[in-house]
Write an enzyme that holds these catalytic residues in place. Structure first.
Site, PDB file in Angstrom:
ATOM      1  N   SER A 129       0.857  -1.247  -0.091  1.00 40.21           N
ATOM      2  CA  SER A 129       0.083   0.078  -0.140  1.00 40.21           C
ATOM      3  C   SER A 129       0.891   1.153  -0.025  1.00 40.21           C
ATOM      4  O   SER A 129       0.310   2.362  -0.345  1.00 40.21           O
ATOM      5  CB  SER A 129      -0.988  -0.134   1.261  1.00 40.21           C
ATOM      6  OG  SER A 129      -1.734  -1.052   1.224  1.00 40.21           O
ATOM      7  N   ASP A 354      -8.411  -4.841   3.208  1.00 44.66           N
ATOM      8  CA  ASP A 354      -6.927  -5.383   3.394  1.00 44.66           C
ATOM      9  C   ASP A 354      -6.613  -6.265   4.435  1.00 44.66           C
ATOM     10  O   ASP A 354      -6.225  -7.330   4.485  1.00 44.66           O
ATOM     11  CB  ASP A 354      -6.010  -4.345   3.080  1.00 44.66           C
ATOM     12  CG  ASP A 354      -4.617  -4.768   3.221  1.00 44.66           C
ATOM     13  OD1 ASP A 354      -4.306  -5.448   2.184  1.00 44.66           O
ATOM     14  OD2 ASP A 354      -4.043  -4.580   4.215  1.00 44.66           O
TER      15      ASP A 354
HETATM   16 ZN   LIG Z   1      -2.082  -5.295   2.927  1.00 45.93          ZN
END
Ligand SMILES: [Zn+2]
Ligand SMILES: *[C@@H]1O[C@H](CO)[C@@H](O)[C@H](O)[C@H]1NC(C)=O
Ligand SMILES: *[C@@H]1O[C@H](CO)[C@@H](O)[C@H](O)[C@H]1NC(C)=O
Length: 552
Positions: A129, A354
């Site tokens: 990310s 996530d």
């Molecule tokens: Zn992640």
């Protein structure tokens, strides 16, 4: 024989008899599924599909290019929200409303422009990310784990950071006079929001206590302290209190929990510092829902809301009396920011899709995504399409798959009607890798329903990310720039062009390209559009003359 006695390696055909399916399995076993397909009856009529498609076709034909300069940018980032997650969350959203689910139209489904972004980082095929946020917010691809610095910087090496900083569209928007904000469900120092305001050779340098001594000696500063220093951010909403207060400071919500206590070794209280920086303005710091609800956006200049010591709770586990939902935080942020006549830039991150996938918890990941879609709906409700560019995208995907021929309307968190050759059922959602890998005596365990961690093929403590392209959805001014298969760093450039912030000022200075000029004349018949077009035409003529002069 009940249901446990039958399994198959291959599914050959299925036919329906009064909505109960017979699965015909090779070589000779037949297994009648007791569950029923909840097939809507009107779908048997071909006219249903024809008229639906014709309506869609007409709405696409009726579309007008919107070539306005975007006053506002609403940027929704679903962390880890790959296409499988997107589809599965759509089904869940419908099923939570007692629909079959597959046909449900999510808010993000209504965006007219769709493209794909290639997510690889400079050093890895599959990114994280931090690298991806640097691409889509700063417009430059970089290395894994670094924030707001180019690929010339090295992960964790402070010395390599100097001179390699790259700024983000949040700063470009602020420099252009717009109000700016970040809303997230993680700690506000986490990779995605951090990249909008910080430069760090490591995404893990949340507070000074998380930095190696060498990095501090070499002059690098932690991410939390940069939240106050780099860009004047009007709205900051998420979690992350513990990185803001001196080591040992009791958390107001969990005073007895040691892990929630302040982390900072430098003794600074960044919450107090933030408040004293804003003296003379109406600035509120809040940490719970009561105080958050009391914040009047009409009279508020600045808001910092930190609802947890670290990341927020999953939506499915949130205490609605203590913490607002992402829908409520998005609304408050927009209402504060949109008072600025020059517009705003707001980053809204659904940050825990996530984290749920890393833990192999598809249930949580999908519920986070559904909440994220409701936040997008709130964003559209509070803004005008003519002046607000709204983007929805993921930073990267996760190795979750959707497989096994489930019936129409079957629970998206359920099992395939077909069993595997090991005579055990399997869920339709499962992972390539992650903590759900369990083989005992050469066999998979039977499916547990409560807090089920979906099966993974390969055992890892945490699921990794996956590397396929992610969807980019766009609506509003210059939304048509977000089409095709593009590098992920293109997104920052296209957003900045649309809003006329940052280095590329062509869109508001009339130096537009011919195609854009054309669409301005054909589709944007308001006075401003024509005026802009005329300026552009003059600009083009002038550049032609200049070019001729140079040639002569
Ligand atoms: Zn992640
Ligand atoms: C869906 O159905 C269940 C069970 O009949 C009911 O309790 C629930 O309220 C329904 N939900 C919606 C959104 O209609
Ligand atoms: C919310 O925060 C304020 C300010 O610290 C505090 O006075 C109040 O008691 C808190 N409310 C709850 C429900 O904890």
């Amino acid at each position: 024989c009940g249901c446990r006695c039958v399994s198959t390696a291959e599914f050959q055909q299925r036919t329906h008899i009064n909505q109960t399916y017979i699965l015909v399995l090779p070589p000779f076993l037949a297994y009648t599924k007791t569950g029923r397909s909840q097939r809507p009856e009107n779908e048997e009529n071909p006219e249903f599909w024809r008229s639906q498609a014709q309506k869609t076709l007409q709405s696409v034909l009726d579309r007008k290019l919107n070539t306005n300069v975007a006053k506002n940018i609403l940027f929704f980032l679903g962390d880890g929200m790959g296409i499988t997650t997107y589809t599965a969350a759509r089904i869940l959203k419908g099923q939570l409303q007692n629909q079959t689910g597959e046909e449900t139209v999510m808010t993000m489904d209504t965006f007219p422009n769709v493209g794909l972004a290639k997510t690889y980082s400079v050093d890895f095929q599959i990114p994280d990310s931090a690298a991806t946020a640097t691409a889509y917010l700063c417009g430059v691809k970089t290395n894994l784990n670094v924030i707001g610095v180019s690929a010339a910087a090295r992960n964790g090496v402070c010395k390599s950071q100097k001179g390699n900083e790259v700024t983000s569209i949040l700063k470009w928007a602020k420099d252009a006079g717009k109000s700016v904000g970040i809303v997230t469900t993680t700690r506000v120092q986490h990779a995605t929001p951090a990249t909008s305001y910080a430069h760090s050779a490591s995404r893990k340098w949340y507070s000074d206590a998380d930095m190696p001594d060498a990095a501090k000696r070499d002059g690098c500063t932690d991410i939390a302290s940069q939240l106050l220093k780099n860009t004047d951010i009007d709205v900051i909403i998420g979690g992350g209190r513990k990185y803001m207060t001196p080591k040992g400071t009791k958390d107001p919500e969990y005073p007895r929990d040691y892990s929630s206590r302040g982390k900072r070794k430098d003794g600074r209280n960044l919450i107090n510092e933030w408040q004293s920086m804003k003296i003379g303005k109406v600035a509120h710091y809040v940490w719970n829902k009561t105080d958050f609800d009391a914040v009047d956006p009409e009279t508020t200049d600045y808001l910092m809301a930190l609802f947890e010591p670290g990341d927020l709770r999953f939506e499915a586990e949130r205490d609605p009396n203590m913490d607002p939902s992402i829908v409520e935080t998005t609304e408050k942020a927009i209402r504060i920011l949109q008072k600025n006549p020059k517009g705003f830039f707001l980053l809204v991150e659904g940050g825990r899709i996530d984290q749920a996938h890393h833990a192999g918890r598809a249930f949580m990941a999908l519920h986070e995504t559904v909440a994220f879609d409701y936040a997008i709906a709130k964003g559209l409700e509070l803004t005008k399409e003519q002046e607000t560019l709204t983007i929805v995208m993921a930073d990267h995907s996760h190795p979750v798959t959707f497989n096994g021929y489930p019936f129409r309307g079957q629970s998206i968190l359920g099992k395939s009607p077909l069993w595997a050759t090991d005579m055990l059922p399997y869920t339709t959602l499962m992972y390539g890798n992650g903590p759900g890998h369990k083989i005992t005596n050469g066999k998979r365990p039977d499916i547990q329903t409560k807090d089920y961690v979906q099966l993974s093929a390969v055992p890892t403590e945490s699921a990794t990310h996956s590397g396929e392209d992610v969807a980019v959805l766009a609506r509003g001014p210059m939304g048509h720039l977000f089409q095709g298969v593009q590098e992920q760093n293109y997104i920052a450039h296209a957003m900045a062009y649309a809003a006329c912030v940052g280095a590329d000022q062509r869109h508001c200075q009339g130096q537009t390209e011919a195609s854009v000029l054309h669409s301005t004349f054909t589709n944007d018949r308001n006075a401003a559009g024509v005026a802009r077009g005329s300026v552009a035409l003059l600009g083009s003529l002038l550049s032609v003359l200049l070019a001729l002069a140079v040639l002569v």
